[in-house]
Design an enzyme around this catalytic site. Structure first.
Site, PDB file in Angstrom:
ATOM      1  N   HIS A  19       0.839  -1.199   0.000  1.00  0.00           N
ATOM      2  CA  HIS A  19       0.000   0.000   0.000  1.00  0.00           C
ATOM      3  C   HIS A  19       0.878   1.256   0.000  1.00  0.00           C
ATOM      4  CE1 HIS A  19      -3.052  -2.660   2.242  1.00  0.00           C
ATOM      5  NE2 HIS A  19      -3.574  -2.435   1.038  1.00  0.00           N
ATOM      6  N   LYS A  45     -14.572  -9.940   5.847  1.00  0.00           N
ATOM      7  CA  LYS A  45     -13.229 -10.151   6.391  1.00  0.00           C
ATOM      8  C   LYS A  45     -13.286  -9.953   7.892  1.00  0.00           C
ATOM      9  CE  LYS A  45     -10.995  -8.079   2.358  1.00  0.00           C
ATOM     10  NZ  LYS A  45     -10.134  -7.008   1.882  1.00  0.00           N
ATOM     11  N   ARG A  94      -2.798  -6.442  -7.880  1.00  0.00           N
ATOM     12  CA  ARG A  94      -1.681  -7.339  -7.605  1.00  0.00           C
ATOM     13  C   ARG A  94      -1.574  -8.443  -8.632  1.00  0.00           C
ATOM     14  NH1 ARG A  94      -4.317  -7.339  -2.328  1.00  0.00           N
ATOM     15  NH2 ARG A  94      -5.268  -9.163  -3.203  1.00  0.00           N
ATOM     16  N   SER A 132      -3.379  -7.495   2.681  1.00  0.00           N
ATOM     17  CA  SER A 132      -3.619  -7.276   4.114  1.00  0.00           C
ATOM     18  C   SER A 132      -4.080  -8.556   4.787  1.00  0.00           C
ATOM     19  CB  SER A 132      -4.672  -6.182   4.315  1.00  0.00           C
ATOM     20  OG  SER A 132      -4.172  -4.934   3.952  1.00  0.00           O
TER      21      SER A 132
END
Length: 167
Positions: A19, A45, A94, A132
């Protein structure tokens, strides 16, 4: 001359060096960047840090960069961006697997606000595997996340998992 403001939205739970890479490279393109922590997750999450803690961590990590603002938001991203006069949304990709979802979101956002531009940024090669969720899980299971987060973030993660630095 108009200054370009962009929004980089996400959960940032925790903020990773991937990030950070996207934020710092975004500043090559925009004059001001709002790192916006979403109060409502788009995916289910289990969180590590509260929204306020995430905003504080972002502020801490980018304390040296006055062009970075950290805040939280709820509701539609385009409404938030429009209210902050940010005509650019930054999204990191990504892997190819990220693209389909992000592309759909970009088209929806442009449908809701045609003036917005969505800028997809690829991370530095050394960060392509970072997420994350993965960093959070490695930390939760006692793994060393030193290479994946800033020192201040690691300290807060250790504290959240009931460990002292160096354990």
């Amino acid at each position: 001359m108009n200054k370009t403001t962009a929004v980089y939205p996400g959960s940032f739970d925790p903020l990773t060096i991937g990030h950070e890479d996207i934020v710092r490279r975004s500043l090559r393109i925009v004059d001001r960047l709002i790192v916006a922590v979403a109060e409502t997750a788009t995916q289910s999450k289990s969180g590590l840090f509260s929204i306020d803690e995430r905003v504080d961590l972002i502020r801490e990590v980018f304390a040296d960069e006055p062009r970075v603002e950290a805040t939280s938001f709820s509701g539609l991203l385009v409404d938030f961006a429009q209210g902050r006069e940010a005509r650019v949304i930054i999204r990191g990709l990504r892997a190819v697997s990220d693209f389909e979802y992000e592309f759909q979101m970009a088209l929806m956002n442009r449908s809701l606000w045609p003036e917005v531009e969505v800028l997809f940024m690829a991370p530095a090669t050394r960060h392509t595997f970072l997420s994350s969720s993965l960093v959070r899980e490695v930390g939760r299971l006692g793994g060393d996340v030193t290479d994946f987060v800033s020192p201040g973030v690691k300290t807060r993660m250790d504290r959240a998992f009931g460990r002292t630095a160096g354990e």
